[in-house]
Design an enzyme around this catalytic site. Sequence first.
Site, PDB file in Angstrom:
ATOM      1  N   HIS A   1       0.864  -1.183   0.000  1.00 25.12           N
ATOM      2  CA  HIS A   1       0.000   0.000   0.000  1.00 25.12           C
ATOM      3  C   HIS A   1       0.897   1.230   0.000  1.00 25.12           C
ATOM      4  O   HIS A   1       1.724   1.414   0.888  1.00 25.12           O
ATOM      5  CB  HIS A   1      -0.933  -0.036   1.211  1.00 25.12           C
ATOM      6  CG  HIS A   1      -1.907  -1.170   1.146  1.00 25.12           C
ATOM      7  ND1 HIS A   1      -2.289  -1.896   2.250  1.00 25.12           N
ATOM      8  CD2 HIS A   1      -2.567  -1.710   0.092  1.00 25.12           C
ATOM      9  CE1 HIS A   1      -3.151  -2.831   1.883  1.00 25.12           C
ATOM     10  NE2 HIS A   1      -3.329  -2.734   0.578  1.00 25.12           N
TER      11      HIS A   1
ATOM     12  N   GLU B   1       2.275   3.634   2.892  1.00 22.34           N
ATOM     13  CA  GLU B   1       2.878   3.046   4.085  1.00 22.34           C
ATOM     14  C   GLU B   1       4.404   3.102   3.977  1.00 22.34           C
ATOM     15  O   GLU B   1       5.094   2.094   3.904  1.00 22.34           O
ATOM     16  CB  GLU B   1       2.338   1.632   4.273  1.00 22.34           C
ATOM     17  CG  GLU B   1       0.819   1.638   4.500  1.00 22.34           C
ATOM     18  CD  GLU B   1       0.160   0.270   4.473  1.00 22.34           C
ATOM     19  OE1 GLU B   1       0.882  -0.747   4.392  1.00 22.34           O
ATOM     20  OE2 GLU B   1      -1.086   0.209   4.523  1.00 22.34           O
TER      21      GLU B   1
ATOM     22  N   ARG C   1      -3.225   4.857  -1.782  1.00 24.35           N
ATOM     23  CA  ARG C   1      -3.041   3.483  -1.287  1.00 24.35           C
ATOM     24  C   ARG C   1      -2.832   2.461  -2.407  1.00 24.35           C
ATOM     25  O   ARG C   1      -1.974   1.589  -2.318  1.00 24.35           O
ATOM     26  CB  ARG C   1      -4.268   3.090  -0.461  1.00 24.35           C
ATOM     27  CG  ARG C   1      -4.372   1.618  -0.078  1.00 24.35           C
ATOM     28  CD  ARG C   1      -5.672   1.371   0.668  1.00 24.35           C
ATOM     29  NE  ARG C   1      -6.031  -0.032   0.800  1.00 24.35           N
ATOM     30  CZ  ARG C   1      -5.890  -0.753   1.911  1.00 24.35           C
ATOM     31  NH1 ARG C   1      -5.363  -0.197   2.980  1.00 24.35           N
ATOM     32  NH2 ARG C   1      -6.273  -2.010   1.960  1.00 24.35           N
TER      33      ARG C   1
ATOM     34  N   HIS D   1       3.284  -4.063   6.491  1.00 25.03           N
ATOM     35  CA  HIS D   1       2.283  -2.993   6.380  1.00 25.03           C
ATOM     36  C   HIS D   1       2.415  -2.041   7.567  1.00 25.03           C
ATOM     37  O   HIS D   1       3.167  -2.268   8.500  1.00 25.03           O
ATOM     38  CB  HIS D   1       0.865  -3.588   6.360  1.00 25.03           C
ATOM     39  CG  HIS D   1       0.528  -4.303   5.101  1.00 25.03           C
ATOM     40  ND1 HIS D   1      -0.100  -3.706   4.039  1.00 25.03           N
ATOM     41  CD2 HIS D   1       0.750  -5.595   4.718  1.00 25.03           C
ATOM     42  CE1 HIS D   1      -0.261  -4.581   3.065  1.00 25.03           C
ATOM     43  NE2 HIS D   1       0.260  -5.736   3.448  1.00 25.03           N
TER      44      HIS D   1
ATOM     45  N   GLU E   1       1.818  -5.242  10.882  1.00 23.54           N
ATOM     46  CA  GLU E   1       1.425  -3.831  10.822  1.00 23.54           C
ATOM     47  C   GLU E   1       2.377  -3.100  11.762  1.00 23.54           C
ATOM     48  O   GLU E   1       2.360  -3.328  12.980  1.00 23.54           O
ATOM     49  CB  GLU E   1      -0.025  -3.641  11.270  1.00 23.54           C
ATOM     50  CG  GLU E   1      -1.060  -4.281  10.350  1.00 23.54           C
ATOM     51  CD  GLU E   1      -1.458  -3.378   9.195  1.00 23.54           C
ATOM     52  OE1 GLU E   1      -1.053  -2.195   9.191  1.00 23.54           O
ATOM     53  OE2 GLU E   1      -2.170  -3.854   8.293  1.00 23.54           O
TER      54      GLU E   1
END
Length: 423
Positions: free
Chosen positions: A181, A184, A239, A312, A388
């Site tokens: 994405h 990020e 994104r 991510h 994440e």
Amino acid sequence: MKSLSILTALLGLASATAIRSEPRPKRTSYDGYKVLRVAAGDDAAKLNKIIADLDLETWKGAAKVGGHADVVIPPTKLAAFKAQAEGFETLTMHEDLGVSISNESGFQAYAGSADQTWFNSYHAYADHLTFLNDLVAAHSNQSEIVTSGTSNNGNTITGIRFWGSAGKGVKPAIVFHGTVHAREWITTMVAEYQAWYLLNNYGSDATVKSFVDKYEFYIFPIVNPDGFIFTQTTTRLWRKNRQTNSGSSCIGRDINRNWPIQWSASGGASTSPCDEDYKGAKQSDAPETTALAATLNKIKAAQGLKLFIDWHSYSQLFMSPYGYTCSAVPAKNTEYQALAKGAVAAIKAVHGTTFNYGPICSTIYKTTGSSVDYALDVTGADYSFTLELRDTGANGFVLPAAQILPSGVEAWAGLKYLLANMQ
């Protein structure tokens, strides 16, 4: 060595000049925008309706009961939002998003040596390509540049491959994807940190040497180059990829909802081209997805795939399959959770950063057509995880550059635990 340095410089220049970007529209301004974390309490439906009625962007999806929404609010809609959302508890993440982005985007000039100073700043896309070439030049006896096809706009998906004493193509592979994405940015830097740390310490750290001798690494820091370039030239919070959609003026597919695994299942992606999690008109219709899947399968067939990690941000989560269902888990889920538990403990021991862990679907939300599920069930990786990274909402996607190095160091601690404990 001098001729190698010249060649490396030429390679870096060639990579930079080959970059393909779109005709540049006016840069999106976020000046005066606020980002608020709004607690939903028991009234998530009302909060989500307010967000929808005002056509506001959220950073981590719709609010759930007991949860929250991170809402991006332009100055023209702030008064209306405050009036309609009166009674909801709010926390300011960014007082002025434009200022935060400006601070984050103050790129330091790349000094031309692949050392730790690289992690003091975010960088332009061309410099990332040069950094990878310089890292290979510094470790030319055990590394090389690799590619995984091309993007929708024709940019090469570039990575670094490195190996230990057995030579290349012998040991089981470990594959990392970063910047799936586009917004990020911290994932780009953290993926590069793992490559830099492992190569830089191979000759001096017995533990690092044992890992690199045991496995072969393929690290692709930016697998969505078109989207990443667009975040740097035009819209920082973009994104998706930059693919057009027939019958719609909206651009892009979420390439982490486009993999040919449970793509048709409902509830884990959007069917609207205007949504940020749009899964595409059909599975694998994003060229990035097709290319990345082919590379994974080729590596698996040639030497085996021990570990796949999809990096991510944000939320501080260490997650295992599956994303497409909350009612099924992999056969060795007990081992997965033990590994994740140990990894998050190792991460916390570095700077006190707390990560939660668990299966994707039950830990964050349902995701269909994802790379992690594909790597496990189709490619046949021994282990497949997604992380994440920082933070949990103080900054969100616009993470200050001062947190790059700490993020890389703590991620290495978690990775080190995995490498030491995978069976």
